[in-house]
Scaffold this active site. Structure first.
Site, PDB file in Angstrom:
ATOM      1  N   CYS A 263      80.328  46.027  39.911  1.00  0.00           N
ATOM      2  CA  CYS A 263      79.610  47.287  40.134  1.00  0.00           C
ATOM      3  C   CYS A 263      80.022  48.019  41.405  1.00  0.00           C
ATOM      4  CB  CYS A 263      78.103  47.032  40.153  1.00  0.00           C
ATOM      5  SG  CYS A 263      77.434  46.519  38.556  1.00  0.00           S
ATOM      6  N   LYS A 324      79.976  36.184  43.950  1.00  0.00           N
ATOM      7  CA  LYS A 324      78.649  35.732  44.366  1.00  0.00           C
ATOM      8  C   LYS A 324      78.321  34.485  43.563  1.00  0.00           C
ATOM      9  CE  LYS A 324      74.954  37.819  42.852  1.00  0.00           C
ATOM     10  NZ  LYS A 324      73.934  38.851  42.508  1.00  0.00           N
TER      11      LYS A 324
END
Length: 434
Positions: A263, A324
């Protein structure tokens, strides 16, 4: 209510499964026959905690199905969501809307009953206008409306984000379409999730503005971390000190190797391109993108500095590769630039990641993938903790040290206490702390 979800990637699959769990009748549509067959067999195309179980439960309940046939799948659907990819277009950074417009064209040819077409994909301002034009110019006399409903799902926490959202943004121009969307999200009324109705263009911009703002917070605290290292401060204290101000807030103030994922990188770039098109530059976002890009290679240089400034012939172990934890997503992960910097400096790189190695093999073919954390650190001259997976939060320091050639630990996520790491015999460095 019957819902059709066109696109069975991350957004489409999570959204479809959650809508089905609310009690809606949902069909997820994708042109990739092998993906649909795997989904029917219970095999997920992505790693997301709890998703496989959610999909299985709703398939068993008869509320969720999968298809490659758009025409039959959208019959009698009150809402048709477009949830296909919008990657950065090769060469200029604009969002590639090829798949969105292809779906719009196919819908134009197959809509037979009144419906709301919902863009769930992240799209630039004005995309909904074009989707409406494509459908309207097909000559259809079926009543339809085009609505913007951006997603705000964090990878690794997407199901919780969908079911307990901060807000639901709906950009609609027609009141009847707003009524349909209220019914779609009615199950969330119990949670009192705020629904913000806006114009379609405002809704499209909200998604980009939100991601750009969060990217700015990350980049700001990373630059403060660099300053802390120069002046002798502790970035974690600084982050807590400013985050307690409720005008600022504590989230996204964790210093690290820079943002990545599906994103923030593409959305900040797409926002820049939109601003250029409208001759309204967003210079702050320009700086954020530039600083973040340079930071990733700087983290590779930080590892080299920990090796005494010379990485040639040295073995470096990376713990974590994904951008992540709790995802297998390698898109724009900081690890990619870190690895390249180390390889350019002549280092040998070995890595371990709990979920990301299958994807990483394709992107980082020169990296040796280890079978476990301790297999990765064996024989290493330095260990760099790149992704803060839970599995890396309680390393056996004595074991790690005994396996390494030299006890050098570079903590790029500030997981460990510097005093404890140094007391265990490590030459320890971290982000924004001395």
């Amino acid at each position: 209510m019957k819902i059709a979800m066109v696109g069975s990637g991350y957004v489409g699959l999570v959204s479809g499964a959650c809508f089905a769990d609310f009690g809606h009748d949902v069909v997820c549509i994708d042109k990739d026959e092998s993906k649909i067959e795997r989904l029917r067999s219970g095999v997920m195309p992505i790693y997301e905690p709890g998703l496989a179980e959610l999909v299985a439960a709703n398939v068993k309940a008869g509320r969720l199905s999968f298809s490659t046939d758009l025409a039959s799948s959208i019959e009698d659907a009150a809402a048709i969501f477009i949830a296909v990819g919008t990657p950065s277009r090769r060469g200029d950074g604009h969002a590639d809307l090829t798949y969105v417009y292809a779906v719009a064209q196919e819908l134009a040819e197959n809509i037979r009953t009144p419906t709301v077409v919902v863009t769930k994909s992240t799209v630039p301002v004005g995309t909904g206008d074009e989707v409406e034009r494509i459908i309207r110019e097909s000559g259809t006399d079926v009543k339809f409306a085009v609505v913007s409903n951006p997603e705000f799902l964090r990878e690794g926490a997407a199901i919780g984000d969908f079911k307990r959202p901060d807000r639901i943004v709906i950009g609609a121009e027609e009141e009847w379409a707003r009524g349909v969307m209220r019914e779609v999200y009615r199950p969330l009324f119990l949670n009192r999730a705020p629904i913000l109705f806006t114009s379609r263009r405002s809704s499209e911009l909200i998604k980009y503005a939100a991601n750009a703002f969060l990217a700015t917070k990350i980049t700001f605290i990373n630059e403060m971390a660099d300053l802390c290292e120069k002046v002798g401060g502790d970035v974690q204290d600084v982050a807590r000190g400013i985050g307690l101000d409720n005008r600022i807030g504590s989230k996204f103030l964790h210093a690290g190797p820079g943002y990545g994922g599906s994103c923030f990188p593409k959305d900040t770039l797409a926002l820049l391109k939109t601003a250029e098109d409208y001759n309204s530059p967003v210079r702050l976002v320009e700086a954020v993108v530039k600083v973040n890009d340079s930071r990733k290679r700087a983290m590779g240089r930080k590892v080299i500095e920990a090796l005494g400034g010379d990485a040639r012939g040295k073995r470096v172990a990376l713990l974590g590769l994904t951008f992540k934890p709790n995802t297998d997503d390698m898109r724009d992960a900081p690890s990619i630039a870190i690895v390249q910097t180390l390889l350019d400096a002549g280092a040998e790189v070995v890595a371990y990641d709990p979920e990301g190695m299958d994807a990483a093999v394709e992107i980082l073919p020169e990296v040796t993938m280890a079978a476990s954390t301790y297999a990765a650190v064996a024989g290493a001259d330095a260990v760099a903790l790149v992704t803060e997976w839970d599995a890396f939060r309680a390393l056996d320091f004595a074991r790690v040290k005994s396996l390494m050639n030299a006890p050098v630990l570079v903590d790029l996520r500030n997981v460990y206490d510097p005093t404890e790491a140094r007391a265990a015999g490590f030459a320890y460095s971290s982000i924004g702390r001395v």
